[in-house]
Design a protein around this motif. Sequence first.
Motif, PDB file in Angstrom:
ATOM      1  N   UNK A 168     -58.010 -53.132 -15.346  1.00  0.00           N
ATOM      2  CA  UNK A 168     -56.810 -52.428 -15.750  1.00  0.00           C
ATOM      3  C   UNK A 168     -56.141 -51.670 -14.611  1.00  0.00           C
ATOM      4  N   UNK A 169     -56.838 -51.418 -13.518  1.00  0.00           N
ATOM      5  CA  UNK A 169     -56.228 -50.741 -12.376  1.00  0.00           C
ATOM      6  C   UNK A 169     -55.224 -51.647 -11.662  1.00  0.00           C
ATOM      7  N   UNK A 170     -55.348 -52.938 -11.811  1.00  0.00           N
ATOM      8  CA  UNK A 170     -54.417 -53.852 -11.154  1.00  0.00           C
ATOM      9  C   UNK A 170     -52.987 -53.534 -11.577  1.00  0.00           C
ATOM     10  N   UNK A 171     -52.762 -53.320 -12.854  1.00  0.00           N
ATOM     11  CA  UNK A 171     -51.417 -53.070 -13.352  1.00  0.00           C
ATOM     12  C   UNK A 171     -50.796 -51.805 -12.792  1.00  0.00           C
ATOM     13  N   UNK A 172     -51.559 -50.730 -12.732  1.00  0.00           N
ATOM     14  CA  UNK A 172     -51.016 -49.466 -12.231  1.00  0.00           C
ATOM     15  C   UNK A 172     -50.785 -49.552 -10.725  1.00  0.00           C
ATOM     16  N   UNK A 173     -51.675 -50.216  -9.993  1.00  0.00           N
ATOM     17  CA  UNK A 173     -51.477 -50.364  -8.551  1.00  0.00           C
ATOM     18  C   UNK A 173     -50.314 -51.310  -8.245  1.00  0.00           C
ATOM     19  N   UNK A 174     -50.143 -52.340  -9.045  1.00  0.00           N
ATOM     20  CA  UNK A 174     -48.982 -53.216  -8.882  1.00  0.00           C
ATOM     21  C   UNK A 174     -47.697 -52.431  -9.161  1.00  0.00           C
ATOM     22  N   UNK A 175     -47.712 -51.578 -10.174  1.00  0.00           N
ATOM     23  CA  UNK A 175     -46.534 -50.762 -10.482  1.00  0.00           C
ATOM     24  C   UNK A 175     -46.154 -49.906  -9.276  1.00  0.00           C
ATOM     25  N   UNK A 176     -47.132 -49.250  -8.659  1.00  0.00           N
ATOM     26  CA  UNK A 176     -46.880 -48.424  -7.472  1.00  0.00           C
ATOM     27  C   UNK A 176     -46.299 -49.286  -6.352  1.00  0.00           C
TER      28      UNK A 176
ATOM     29  N   UNK B  41     -40.448 -52.780 -24.078  1.00  0.00           N
ATOM     30  CA  UNK B  41     -39.694 -53.874 -23.471  1.00  0.00           C
ATOM     31  C   UNK B  41     -40.552 -54.866 -22.699  1.00  0.00           C
ATOM     32  N   UNK B  42     -41.802 -54.484 -22.395  1.00  0.00           N
ATOM     33  CA  UNK B  42     -42.578 -55.339 -21.502  1.00  0.00           C
ATOM     34  C   UNK B  42     -43.869 -55.908 -22.034  1.00  0.00           C
TER      35      UNK B  42
ATOM     36  N   UNK C  45     -51.621 -58.566 -21.444  1.00  0.00           N
ATOM     37  CA  UNK C  45     -50.538 -58.011 -22.245  1.00  0.00           C
ATOM     38  C   UNK C  45     -49.428 -59.029 -22.492  1.00  0.00           C
ATOM     39  N   UNK C  46     -49.611 -60.232 -21.975  1.00  0.00           N
ATOM     40  CA  UNK C  46     -48.645 -61.317 -22.187  1.00  0.00           C
ATOM     41  C   UNK C  46     -49.381 -62.630 -21.988  1.00  0.00           C
ATOM     42  N   UNK C  47     -48.992 -63.652 -22.718  1.00  0.00           N
ATOM     43  CA  UNK C  47     -49.608 -64.972 -22.507  1.00  0.00           C
ATOM     44  C   UNK C  47     -49.367 -65.463 -21.087  1.00  0.00           C
ATOM     45  N   UNK C  48     -50.345 -66.158 -20.537  1.00  0.00           N
ATOM     46  CA  UNK C  48     -50.274 -66.650 -19.169  1.00  0.00           C
ATOM     47  C   UNK C  48     -49.106 -67.620 -18.970  1.00  0.00           C
ATOM     48  N   UNK C  49     -48.654 -68.266 -20.032  1.00  0.00           N
ATOM     49  CA  UNK C  49     -47.579 -69.235 -19.918  1.00  0.00           C
ATOM     50  C   UNK C  49     -46.188 -68.636 -19.827  1.00  0.00           C
ATOM     51  N   UNK C  50     -46.062 -67.328 -19.976  1.00  0.00           N
ATOM     52  CA  UNK C  50     -44.741 -66.699 -19.903  1.00  0.00           C
ATOM     53  C   UNK C  50     -44.202 -66.728 -18.483  1.00  0.00           C
ATOM     54  N   UNK C  51     -42.896 -66.493 -18.363  1.00  0.00           N
ATOM     55  CA  UNK C  51     -42.280 -66.490 -17.040  1.00  0.00           C
ATOM     56  C   UNK C  51     -42.807 -65.324 -16.206  1.00  0.00           C
TER      57      UNK C  51
ATOM     58  N   UNK D 274     -44.571 -61.587 -17.263  1.00  0.00           N
ATOM     59  CA  UNK D 274     -45.965 -61.270 -16.962  1.00  0.00           C
ATOM     60  C   UNK D 274     -46.084 -60.004 -16.124  1.00  0.00           C
ATOM     61  N   UNK D 275     -45.174 -59.823 -15.163  1.00  0.00           N
ATOM     62  CA  UNK D 275     -45.188 -58.616 -14.327  1.00  0.00           C
ATOM     63  C   UNK D 275     -44.892 -57.384 -15.185  1.00  0.00           C
ATOM     64  N   UNK D 276     -43.911 -57.488 -16.044  1.00  0.00           N
ATOM     65  CA  UNK D 276     -43.580 -56.359 -16.934  1.00  0.00           C
ATOM     66  C   UNK D 276     -44.779 -56.003 -17.812  1.00  0.00           C
ATOM     67  N   UNK D 277     -45.417 -57.009 -18.348  1.00  0.00           N
ATOM     68  CA  UNK D 277     -46.535 -56.772 -19.257  1.00  0.00           C
ATOM     69  C   UNK D 277     -47.708 -56.101 -18.552  1.00  0.00           C
ATOM     70  N   UNK D 278     -48.102 -56.626 -17.400  1.00  0.00           N
ATOM     71  CA  UNK D 278     -49.275 -56.074 -16.714  1.00  0.00           C
ATOM     72  C   UNK D 278     -49.005 -54.669 -16.181  1.00  0.00           C
ATOM     73  N   UNK D 279     -47.783 -54.397 -15.735  1.00  0.00           N
ATOM     74  CA  UNK D 279     -47.497 -53.062 -15.224  1.00  0.00           C
ATOM     75  C   UNK D 279     -47.348 -52.045 -16.359  1.00  0.00           C
ATOM     76  N   UNK D 280     -46.653 -52.407 -17.421  1.00  0.00           N
ATOM     77  CA  UNK D 280     -46.507 -51.476 -18.554  1.00  0.00           C
ATOM     78  C   UNK D 280     -47.875 -51.169 -19.159  1.00  0.00           C
ATOM     79  N   UNK D 281     -48.677 -52.207 -19.377  1.00  0.00           N
ATOM     80  CA  UNK D 281     -50.015 -52.007 -19.934  1.00  0.00           C
ATOM     81  C   UNK D 281     -50.908 -51.212 -19.002  1.00  0.00           C
ATOM     82  N   UNK D 282     -50.853 -51.526 -17.718  1.00  0.00           N
ATOM     83  CA  UNK D 282     -51.667 -50.811 -16.740  1.00  0.00           C
ATOM     84  C   UNK D 282     -51.306 -49.347 -16.645  1.00  0.00           C
ATOM     85  N   UNK D 283     -50.002 -49.055 -16.654  1.00  0.00           N
ATOM     86  CA  UNK D 283     -49.571 -47.655 -16.624  1.00  0.00           C
ATOM     87  C   UNK D 283     -50.027 -46.909 -17.874  1.00  0.00           C
ATOM     88  N   UNK D 284     -49.932 -47.559 -19.023  1.00  0.00           N
ATOM     89  CA  UNK D 284     -50.334 -46.915 -20.278  1.00  0.00           C
ATOM     90  C   UNK D 284     -51.834 -46.618 -20.287  1.00  0.00           C
ATOM     91  N   UNK D 285     -52.639 -47.594 -19.937  1.00  0.00           N
ATOM     92  CA  UNK D 285     -54.093 -47.402 -19.943  1.00  0.00           C
ATOM     93  C   UNK D 285     -54.505 -46.342 -18.922  1.00  0.00           C
TER      94      UNK D 285
END
Length: 174
Positions: free
Chosen positions: A7-15, A82-83, A101-107, A111-122
């Motif tokens: 889960x740290x991947x999302x927050x570090x990607x957001x930064x 939104x993400x 936080x999003x299916x792997x098949x999404x654009x 996928x970036x929105x999902x992983x960052x929003x989820x990572x920030x929340x967690x």
Amino acid sequence: MQFEHDNMVGVHLAVALVNLDSSGSWAPEVLERALREYQIRRPRVTGSSGEEIRAWSRRMRLVFEASSQTELCQNINALLADGAGSVYLTTHDNLRPHLHFAPDGQDLQSRVKAVTAGGLAIFTMEAEGERLGVCALGSCRTAFVDTSRNGRRAYCCARCANTDAVRRHRNKQR
């Protein structure tokens, strides 16, 4: 620096994305390199996906600049709305169970929105609404995640902390 897929991947990607936008070096190849570094699969950036991710990074900056926990939560909730798609637990590529936080098949941008929003929340939940910020040095706008032991980090790096300390010292001498 490579991060374990958790889960740290999302927050570090957001930064990284917030700071990439602030640095003015928002080129497709630079963005792709950042996405690969944070284990985003198939990070092929097109003009439209790059611009959508850039707009997203500007929205994420509001999370780091929030002046209260209420504002922080409101900003993250807006990103989640939104993400983040449907959250699910998965294992793949010999990784331990982790959330998607999003299916792997999404654009790419979804996928970036999902992983960052989820990572920030967690991260915000685990850090009790603390440990996200923007450098306290007035001339620096670098966002950071405080992973220090005491959780009292105010600067993005030692250089900015030292610069501010020297400035304060000189002002006191006057």
